[in-house]
Design a protein around this motif. Sequence first.
Motif, mmCIF file in Angstrom:
data_model
loop_
_atom_site.group_PDB
_atom_site.id
_atom_site.type_symbol
_atom_site.label_atom_id
_atom_site.label_comp_id
_atom_site.label_asym_id
_atom_site.label_seq_id
_atom_site.Cartn_x
_atom_site.Cartn_y
_atom_site.Cartn_z
ATOM 1 N N GLU A 22 126.822 -5.512 62.160
ATOM 2 C CA GLU A 22 127.454 -6.677 62.802
ATOM 3 C C GLU A 22 127.313 -6.659 64.319
ATOM 4 O OE1 GLU A 22 131.388 -6.281 60.811
ATOM 5 O OE2 GLU A 22 130.962 -8.318 60.099
ATOM 6 N N GLU A 23 127.066 -5.507 64.918
ATOM 7 C CA GLU A 23 126.885 -5.442 66.371
ATOM 8 C C GLU A 23 125.460 -5.807 66.764
ATOM 9 O OE1 GLU A 23 128.183 -1.630 67.753
ATOM 10 O OE2 GLU A 23 130.313 -2.111 67.510
ATOM 11 N N LYS A 24 124.495 -5.291 66.011
ATOM 12 C CA LYS A 24 123.093 -5.616 66.301
ATOM 13 C C LYS A 24 122.675 -6.921 65.648
ATOM 14 C CE LYS A 24 121.632 -0.785 66.769
ATOM 15 N NZ LYS A 24 120.708 0.273 66.262
ATOM 16 N N GLU A 25 123.528 -7.448 64.753
ATOM 17 C CA GLU A 25 123.270 -8.691 64.028
ATOM 18 C C GLU A 25 121.934 -8.640 63.287
ATOM 19 O OE1 GLU A 25 123.678 -11.910 66.784
ATOM 20 O OE2 GLU A 25 125.872 -11.795 66.779
ATOM 21 N N VAL A 409 119.470 -12.510 47.206
ATOM 22 C CA VAL A 409 120.893 -12.842 47.166
ATOM 23 C C VAL A 409 121.701 -11.844 47.984
ATOM 24 C CG1 VAL A 409 122.933 -13.070 45.685
ATOM 25 C CG2 VAL A 409 120.745 -14.049 44.965
ATOM 26 N N ALA A 410 121.437 -10.555 47.817
ATOM 27 C CA ALA A 410 122.178 -9.532 48.550
ATOM 28 C C ALA A 410 122.004 -9.705 50.056
ATOM 29 C CB ALA A 410 121.723 -8.137 48.118
ATOM 30 N N LYS A 411 120.784 -10.010 50.476
ATOM 31 C CA LYS A 411 120.529 -10.206 51.913
ATOM 32 C C LYS A 411 121.310 -11.402 52.446
ATOM 33 C CE LYS A 411 115.905 -8.119 51.970
ATOM 34 N NZ LYS A 411 114.451 -8.370 52.152
ATOM 35 N N GLY A 412 121.313 -12.490 51.676
ATOM 36 C CA GLY A 412 122.057 -13.670 52.107
ATOM 37 C C GLY A 412 123.557 -13.434 52.131
ATOM 38 N N LEU A 413 124.058 -12.652 51.185
ATOM 39 C CA LEU A 413 125.486 -12.324 51.170
ATOM 40 C C LEU A 413 125.868 -11.511 52.403
ATOM 41 C CD1 LEU A 413 125.835 -11.331 47.396
ATOM 42 C CD2 LEU A 413 126.664 -13.424 48.467
ATOM 43 N N ALA A 414 124.960 -10.631 52.824
ATOM 44 C CA ALA A 414 125.213 -9.822 54.017
ATOM 45 C C ALA A 414 125.248 -10.680 55.276
ATOM 46 C CB ALA A 414 124.142 -8.739 54.147
ATOM 47 N N LEU A 415 124.644 -11.870 55.195
ATOM 48 C CA LEU A 415 124.653 -12.798 56.333
ATOM 49 C C LEU A 415 125.826 -13.773 56.254
ATOM 50 C CD1 LEU A 415 120.829 -13.634 56.348
ATOM 51 C CD2 LEU A 415 122.033 -12.149 57.959
#
Length: 422
Positions: A22-25, A409-415
């Motif tokens: 979340e810091e490096k986004e 899906v997992a990548k999008g959930l992390a976003l």
Amino acid sequence: MSKFLYGIDFGTTNSALSIYDEEKEEIVDTISIPSLIYFTETKSSIEGDSHIVGENAIEAYLSDGMKGRFIKSIKQILSRTTFTETRIHNRRYNASDLVTLILKDLKEKADKIIGQDCKKAVIGRPVFFDDDNTMKDTLAQTRLQRAAENAGFSEVRFQFEPIGAAFAYEKSITKKERVLVADLGGGTTDFTYLILDPEKVGSKNRKNDMIASGGIYIGGDSLDSAFMWDKGTPYFGKNTQYEATPGKILTVPKSLFANICTWDKMNFFNGLKIKKDIEDYYYYSGNDPKFKNLITLIENNLGYSFFRSIEKTKIELSDQEVSKFAYSNMEIDIDEEISLAQYNSIIEKDINKIEVYLNGFMDLHKINAEEIDCLFLTGGTSMVSAVQNLFKTRFPHIPLNSGDNFKSVAKGLALSGYLFED
């Protein structure tokens, strides 16, 4: 110290976890495992119940001669009021307990990568766990929430899986698009229609971009069940006849074979009465060799290995015109050529149901096909030829895109960290 968020796609067939800094986004890594648990035949006196998760579960199960308890498609039981618990090694496991084992395994692997104990997760869920049944839907999410907490997550939010897939796709576009997302997994087919904009990636409020969501309880497992009924059950005596009384010939009940077409119904054969009935059918059929295959399948717990052969045929027919449906184990011998046309005929009813639902979804939400800029398909079942043809025929003028069918899906959930801003 960096703050991390996990996006978790707990799937019927495979589960994935994406690590977001979340810091490096940025997404640090994404891991995936089969959604499988194997409990060894004997209980470990040191570690308690011996269980193995993921790919290693397959290897251990097969190397142990397919003994013990092998559990797959756990996601399917989340919404089932009829499933309360199962007993393994004299310990009771409810639905949340079983899901916890998979989520915990994913979390431990991810925590090792970041060197921290991450407590924050966005977990995906289908639009409907069970065909628009509010009570079952609530039950399923409650069970999934409890499993996440038991696995060590204290901050949990839920996101529809097709929205997660859409956010993963959004990272790749250069202009605003109206996108119809279809997420075709092992258990469900979910649709979301929304507006994606590369300038909004990571924005805190996306509610106004979500136009419509819906889903139907049909997925890859449904296609495998249809294939098992049509091509598999004849090898296990579906048409077996027996002499009920002298001179009276009957056919073994078809309902018996419906229970080998879906994994979660295999426990049907554990009852003493059904075991006695099967023995009687076999005896009064004159020891029919195909019915003997059914007894071999049940007594030796061969269901998983057999369904792997079905899945292999399905995968090969995604890009071939012909495949071999083959299985050889304990005198069960199958070697049959299956054409793509045959396979498409077998799964036609399920494909039609998806098409009927899609048309109704678009009518209900007044979605004009001419206004859709892009189709985005994800999930393992999206690779099935008949599924691809459905969308190409229904929307011939719209580009069809896809991402990583097992990690999008997992990548999008992390976003989807904006969900914590409430």
